[in-house]
Motif scaffolding. Sequence first.
Motif, PDB file in Angstrom:
ATOM      1  N   VAL A   1     -12.202  -1.109   2.261  1.00  0.00           N
ATOM      2  CA  VAL A   1     -11.848   0.440   2.202  1.00  0.00           C
ATOM      3  C   VAL A   1     -10.531   1.409   1.671  1.00  0.00           C
ATOM      4  O   VAL A   1     -11.308   2.127   0.769  1.00  0.00           O
ATOM      5  N   MET A   2     -10.483   0.666   1.428  1.00  0.00           N
ATOM      6  CA  MET A   2      -9.115   0.745   0.413  1.00  0.00           C
ATOM      7  C   MET A   2      -8.571  -0.336  -0.483  1.00  0.00           C
ATOM      8  O   MET A   2      -8.426  -1.329  -0.433  1.00  0.00           O
ATOM      9  N   LYS A   3      -8.551   0.011  -1.564  1.00  0.00           N
ATOM     10  CA  LYS A   3      -7.648  -1.075  -2.676  1.00  0.00           C
ATOM     11  C   LYS A   3      -6.500  -1.315  -2.875  1.00  0.00           C
ATOM     12  O   LYS A   3      -5.316   0.289  -2.760  1.00  0.00           O
TER      13      LYS A   3
ATOM     14  N   LYS B   1      -7.880  -1.551   6.598  1.00  0.00           N
ATOM     15  CA  LYS B   1      -8.652  -1.083   6.247  1.00  0.00           C
ATOM     16  C   LYS B   1      -9.023  -1.515   4.645  1.00  0.00           C
ATOM     17  O   LYS B   1      -9.723  -1.739   3.789  1.00  0.00           O
TER      18      LYS B   1
ATOM     19  N   ILE C   1     -14.026  -0.315  12.604  1.00  0.00           N
ATOM     20  CA  ILE C   1     -13.030   0.163  12.697  1.00  0.00           C
ATOM     21  C   ILE C   1     -12.523   1.395  13.814  1.00  0.00           C
ATOM     22  O   ILE C   1     -11.627   1.616  14.514  1.00  0.00           O
TER      23      ILE C   1
ATOM     24  N   SER D   1     -11.384  -4.816   4.587  1.00  0.00           N
ATOM     25  CA  SER D   1     -12.691  -4.327   4.725  1.00  0.00           C
ATOM     26  C   SER D   1     -12.939  -3.920   3.285  1.00  0.00           C
ATOM     27  O   SER D   1     -13.937  -3.695   3.432  1.00  0.00           O
TER      28      SER D   1
ATOM     29  N   MET E   1       0.889  -1.037   0.171  1.00  0.00           N
ATOM     30  CA  MET E   1       0.077   0.190  -0.156  1.00  0.00           C
ATOM     31  C   MET E   1       0.895   1.236   0.382  1.00  0.00           C
ATOM     32  O   MET E   1       1.412   1.360   0.798  1.00  0.00           O
ATOM     33  N   ARG E   2       0.422   2.195  -0.778  1.00  0.00           N
ATOM     34  CA  ARG E   2       1.733   3.573  -1.181  1.00  0.00           C
ATOM     35  C   ARG E   2       1.334   4.322  -0.917  1.00  0.00           C
ATOM     36  O   ARG E   2       0.037   4.853  -1.810  1.00  0.00           O
TER      37      ARG E   2
ATOM     38  N   PRO F   1     -16.961  -4.483  10.223  1.00  0.00           N
ATOM     39  CA  PRO F   1     -16.147  -3.446  10.518  1.00  0.00           C
ATOM     40  C   PRO F   1     -16.576  -3.016  11.615  1.00  0.00           C
ATOM     41  O   PRO F   1     -17.161  -1.619  11.789  1.00  0.00           O
TER      42      PRO F   1
ATOM     43  N   THR G   1      -2.289  -0.952  -3.454  1.00  0.00           N
ATOM     44  CA  THR G   1      -1.462  -0.661  -4.199  1.00  0.00           C
ATOM     45  C   THR G   1      -0.427  -2.116  -5.014  1.00  0.00           C
ATOM     46  O   THR G   1      -1.120  -1.919  -7.161  1.00  0.00           O
TER      47      THR G   1
ATOM     48  N   GLU H   1      -0.187  14.586  -1.868  1.00  0.00           N
ATOM     49  CA  GLU H   1      -1.948  14.268  -2.294  1.00  0.00           C
ATOM     50  C   GLU H   1      -2.839  14.645  -1.309  1.00  0.00           C
ATOM     51  O   GLU H   1      -4.072  14.600  -2.019  1.00  0.00           O
ATOM     52  N   LYS H   2      -2.502  15.375  -0.318  1.00  0.00           N
ATOM     53  CA  LYS H   2      -3.038  16.010   0.078  1.00  0.00           C
ATOM     54  C   LYS H   2      -2.903  17.849  -0.452  1.00  0.00           C
ATOM     55  O   LYS H   2      -4.658  18.499   0.158  1.00  0.00           O
TER      56      LYS H   2
END
Lengths: 271, 246
Positions: free
Chosen positions: B76-78, B71, B94, B74, B9-10, B92, B80, B16-17
């Motif tokens: 929420v994130m795919k 995450k 979480i 569950s 996960m990268r 979840p 990388t 990004e923000k």
Amino acid sequence: MIQSIKNIYYNIVKYKFLLQQLVMRDFKVKYKRSVLGILWSVLYPLLMMMVMAIVFSNMFKFSMEGVNYLVYLMTGLVVFNYFSEATNNAMGAIIGNSTLINKVYIPKYIFPVAKCIFVGINFVLSLLPLLLIIIFSGNAAEGTKCYINIYYLLLPFIYLCMFMFVVGVGYILATVAVFLRDMIYIWGIMITILNYFTPIFYSITILPESLQTIFKLNPLYIYINATREIILNSTPPSPLYLLICFLSGFGMLVIGAFIFKKKQNKFIYYL
Amino acid sequence: MIRINNVGMRFNLGIEKDNSLKMVFIRLFDKRKRIKKSEFWALKNVTFNVEKGDVVGLIGSNGAGKSTLLKVVSGVMKPTEGSVEVDGVISPMIELGAGFDGDLTARENIYLNGAILGYSKEFLDSKFDEIVEFSELKEFLDVPVKNFSSGMVAKLAFSISTIVDPEILIVDEILSVGDIKFQEKSKNKMLSMIKGGTTVLYVSHSLESIKELCNKVVWLEHGKVIMMGDTKEVCEAYYDKQLKNN
């Protein structure tokens, strides 16, 4: 593309209860502290329309030969207000639910749709004051009386096309706004421009011939024009025109869903 | 039940923000700036399987990637890189109360949060009293949740998310909520779910509760698996390492 539409449909069926809860939440939160509560959904558009009516017909002396100007104005306003409010709400749908999206897996498709339905209910309620105005409109001698007719049955179809169009635009805006927060302000300005470029309080015939062609391509004008045909002239829009209504709405929905689907896995890094 | 294959996960830190119009244009026209972004791998080459009925504890220091892993599992994130395969329904937990709306009352939030967790209306109607009873918040049902203390929010959220017997339960450091009585009660609830065959992924900094609940432990550090296997061995190794660092 067909797949993504299928996907939304499947999600909407599966998450019907969640969708209902999200819409109800928006309603409850919106009217929680107000004395008149849900009554505002009818009162607010009614009062806003009255203000617009007074400004345009009494101060600016806008009027049209043989047409009930008040009804003309209102039919345009309700559609445009729906578009403006629903797209604004849908644009913030992903950003506004960022904590939820960060914590629990929910198909993100559902948030912009929930907002469009929430504003859509308000839109339907705002049709009530419009109906009142139609009933008590003008006098028959001057040809400004509007009659409730059988073609009203086509209105739900036209408004459904408009709904699809709005959801499509909402998907695009929600996607863009995640990556570029400035979109919220940019869209505010674009809405104002669009407001003047859509024949809401003026007739398209006052424009030069060449401009008219361009203005007629505006999907909002297509929906407004179709409803005006029915309400003001008691004539049905041609089947071709109804097909254009459908294609513009459905096309925008497909494009919006496609863009949203393509980008939705990246949302989480920007929320 | 859960197969985690070589998951990476990268994140791109900073850039990004920063979504201002200025930065977007800079990135659009200045290719050099784009290369300079700092990458951060929250997870790298994480591989392990969780079988049905396993209770897997995740340990590691802050920022080791435990919550990111949850995450990813569950959905929420795919990830990388790599893939996560899950058979079964996930519940979840979480972060408790993430789905609450402060302006709504506890009663309304039970339905909203239940819908978010994927329960049906009929199910919530039938379980409503049970949820209220477990949460011990009967007299506050019609109070907006924003007026609740954090302990009360956690109690309500725990009661909602454990009302089903999920096939897979994902728990991120939540047993420390509420008063002692509620902690005991929620721990017993978890134990009874585990006995019922629920698969659990459990993140905690409390080695005691890990030892008590888990039959397998995965030790993460800087996004990589340092050690995994028997609870006692991994916990001891982890404990020794922590002591050495001090």
